[in-house]
Structures are given as C-alpha cells and as structure tokens.
Design an enzyme around this catalytic site. Structure first.
Site, PDB file in Angstrom:
ATOM      1  N   LEU A   4       1.388  -0.877   0.073  1.00 56.88           N
ATOM      2  CA  LEU A   4      -0.340   0.375  -0.077  1.00 56.88           C
ATOM      3  C   LEU A   4       0.899   1.250   0.246  1.00 56.88           C
ATOM      4  O   LEU A   4       1.836   1.418   0.805  1.00 56.88           O
ATOM      5  CB  LEU A   4      -0.951  -0.027   1.030  1.00 56.88           C
ATOM      6  CG  LEU A   4      -2.060   0.794   1.366  1.00 56.88           C
ATOM      7  CD1 LEU A   4      -3.611   0.660   1.878  1.00 56.88           C
ATOM      8  CD2 LEU A   4      -1.681   2.605   1.974  1.00 56.88           C
ATOM      9  N   HIS A  18       7.818   1.904  11.438  1.00 59.82           N
ATOM     10  CA  HIS A  18       7.829   3.332  10.519  1.00 59.82           C
ATOM     11  C   HIS A  18       6.985   4.301  11.591  1.00 59.82           C
ATOM     12  O   HIS A  18       5.726   4.152  10.910  1.00 59.82           O
ATOM     13  CB  HIS A  18       7.956   3.306   9.505  1.00 59.82           C
ATOM     14  CG  HIS A  18       8.407   4.354   8.259  1.00 59.82           C
ATOM     15  ND1 HIS A  18       8.288   5.190   8.598  1.00 59.82           N
ATOM     16  CD2 HIS A  18       9.852   4.623   8.159  1.00 59.82           C
ATOM     17  CE1 HIS A  18       9.120   6.564   7.742  1.00 59.82           C
ATOM     18  NE2 HIS A  18      10.418   5.418   8.018  1.00 59.82           N
TER      19      HIS A  18
END
Length: 338
Positions: free
Chosen positions: A127, A231
């Site tokens: 994605l 992240h």
C-alpha cells in the site's frame, strides 16, 4: 475530485514507477525498478484472468485513480498464498526461561527465531499513497477496499491473512535492525539487501542467514529499540489494522524488524461485514457513508459513497458513486460501512 480503486494494468507501469521513487526505501512490494514492476503487473494480469475459485499463488495489484484526470495516485496489493515461490521468512520473538536453584535466580532470555510459520497465509501489502493525496480518507479507501476484494473473491484467499508494516528507517535510508542483526552476516547494506530482495526474492536469506536463535540481549541498543516498531509513517496503518482485528503476535520482518500483523480472514471486520445487494436506485441524496464495490477480478472497482438498504434487501446509492462504479439499477454492489 472523485477517486476509485481498480485493477492495475501494464499501462500503469510509469505511474507506479514514479510512485516507487517516492517510497524512500524499505518498500519491497513497490521497487523503483521498471523490470520488476513489469513482472508484478504481468503476474497481476495473470491472476485477474484466472476466474476459477481455486486457491493458488496469485498476486493482485490495484491502483487508485482520479476519475477526473486519469492520474494514478496510489496502489495496493493482495497475495493469495505467501511462501509458494520461495520460503516466507519471519523472525518470531520468543522467551526462554531458565532457573538456578543454587543462585535462586530466574533468567528470561528473549530471542529472535527464524521461522516460516506464516507460509500459506494470504497477505495484504504494497500500500502506497502519493504524498500529495494524504488527506480525505484515501489511505483508508486503499486499505479497506482490499478487504472488499477478498470478500468478493473469498475462495481465492486463505483462512489466515497477514500484513507486514515497514520498520524504522533512519535518515540515511538504513535500518538499525538490519545493521544489528542480519547485516553482520551478509556484508550488504540494508539498501542493497532490500533492493536485491525486491528484484530477486529472498532465497539468499535461506542460503546465508544463521538458523540459530538470536539473543536480543546481545544486540546493540539501536537494534533492540526498533524490534516490532513500525516506521512513523506506518503508525496510522497499524491502528487501521488493529481496528480491523489484526494483532501483532511476535512476528517481525527479517530485514527491518517491522511488525507483522495477523488475523483469521473471516474475522477481519471489513470482510465479515461486507455484503452484496442489488441496486434499487442511483439517486440517493442522504444515507450512511460506506465503501462500495462492484465487478469481479479485472472488472473490480471500489469507491466511497452513501447507501441505504430497503426492506427488500436492495441498496440505493448516490449518483456520484453510481457513475464512479459504472453501475445502474439491478447491478450488484458490495458495501461496508465507512
């Protein structure tokens, strides 16, 4: 502006390549390499063209398209069974408890064990949303439309599903986890290993990675503190996955240490709640906000809209959504509340 998710085609190559250059590394499913992206698109077209209901080794690629300009502004992927072409490796965080009666002391050692536990699972991944479009819920449209696709093609997906989140990448584009663990054995930087994996697969991990557990206490502090941490740009994605019913169960990525989230496919919220209905009207003005989808395989389209169910079980949708999906009265539309 109106956006819809649709099947990707070879003609989308340059759009995907330009987006791949914006990922900043650590994004194996969207490498900035035209040849690798071409192979992915060809594999996706083969998956879309196979219309039987047999579970196989398929990869579906979808793109987010601005219907007014034709620009592709995002993408996502679905894999029906990971670990079929080469082993699907993960690190599993485990604990070994030992006790000494003489010292009256109990020691619990945390370890990273190389496993292939998740082989055979389906995966939602790849994605990426263009930085210029990260508003208005488009990331949610990309993410959740994948679950509508699964619900509409349920026989093509496994009973367990996973999602890998990118781990922490430093300002140099390196990975503290890679530097502290695998990088010590490979003589490759994180960028080199990540790129090689994206282009050639991860068989080199099987060839070179030590098979014994790694004691976390022996790692440097920089590597320790990023184990299982997404992240910063992936924190919202992690919350979305948790809202869908995914959970972190101790699996982390072998390259960057990012968390791997897992769930039983039929319990994923957007899959369990998705349902089909025949369109009764396409001029609804007020109703419940929803994700709407129609079409099988290569003809799949999804967008935001509003819906209302009638007593007969049929669904009324708004005009914009009907035009975006290309549906009219009597067509079948799947939907799930937004």
């Amino acid at each position: 502006m109106t956006f819809r998710l649709r099947a990707a085609h070879i003609s989308d190559l340059e759009h995907l390549y330009e987006m791949a250059k914006l990922t900043g590394g650590g994004f194996t499913n969207l490498p900035a390499d035209r040849a690798a992206l071409t192979r992915k698109l060809e594999r996706a077209e083969a998956a879309f063209s196979r219309t039987d209901d047999e579970l196989g080794d398929d990869q579906f690629t979808l793109v987010l398209e601005n219907t007014e300009t034709g620009q592709v502004r995002g993408t996502c992927q679905l894999f029906t069974q990971v670990g079929q072409q080469w082993p699907f490796y993960s690190y599993r965080m485990t604990t070994l408890t030992q006790h000494s009666q003489e010292l009256d002391r109990t020691v619990r050692a945390e370890m990273l064990s190389l496993v292939t536990d998740l082989e055979g699972s389906s995966e939602v991944g790849g994605l990426f949303l263009h930085p210029g479009e990260r508003a208005g819920g488009l990331g949610l449209l990309l993410a959740r439309s994948r679950y509508l696709f699964v619900a509409m093609h349920r026989a093509r997906f496994a009973d367990r599903i996973l999602a890998e989140l990118r781990g922490v990448i430093d300002d140099r584009g390196g990975s503290p986890f890679w530097d502290g663990v695998a990088g010590r054995f490979f003589g490759m930087t994180f960028q080199e290993a990540d790129y090689f994996n994206a282009i050639n697969g991860n068989q080199f991990i099987a060839d070179l990675m030590p098979k014994h557990p790694v004691y976390i206490a022996m790692l440097d502090e920089e590597a320790k503190k990023v184990i299982g941490v997404p992240h910063p740009s992936g924190r919202a994605a992690m919350r979305m996955l948790e809202n869908e019913g995914f959970a972190a169960e101790g699996y982390v990525d072998i390259f960057d240490g990012g968390p791997t989230m897992t769930a039983r496919t039929d319990t994923v919220k957007s899959i369990a709640n998705a349902k089909p209905a025949a369109v009764s009207a396409t001029d609804l003005e007020e109703g419940e906000r929803a994700l709407l989808a129609t079409g099988k395989f290569d003809d799949f389209r999804s967008c935001y809209g509003v819906r209302a169910f009638g007593d007969d079980g049929c669904i009324a949708i708004d005009t914009t959504a009907a035009e975006t999906l290309g549906v009219s009265k009597g067509d079948e539309v799947w939907s799930v509340a937004r």
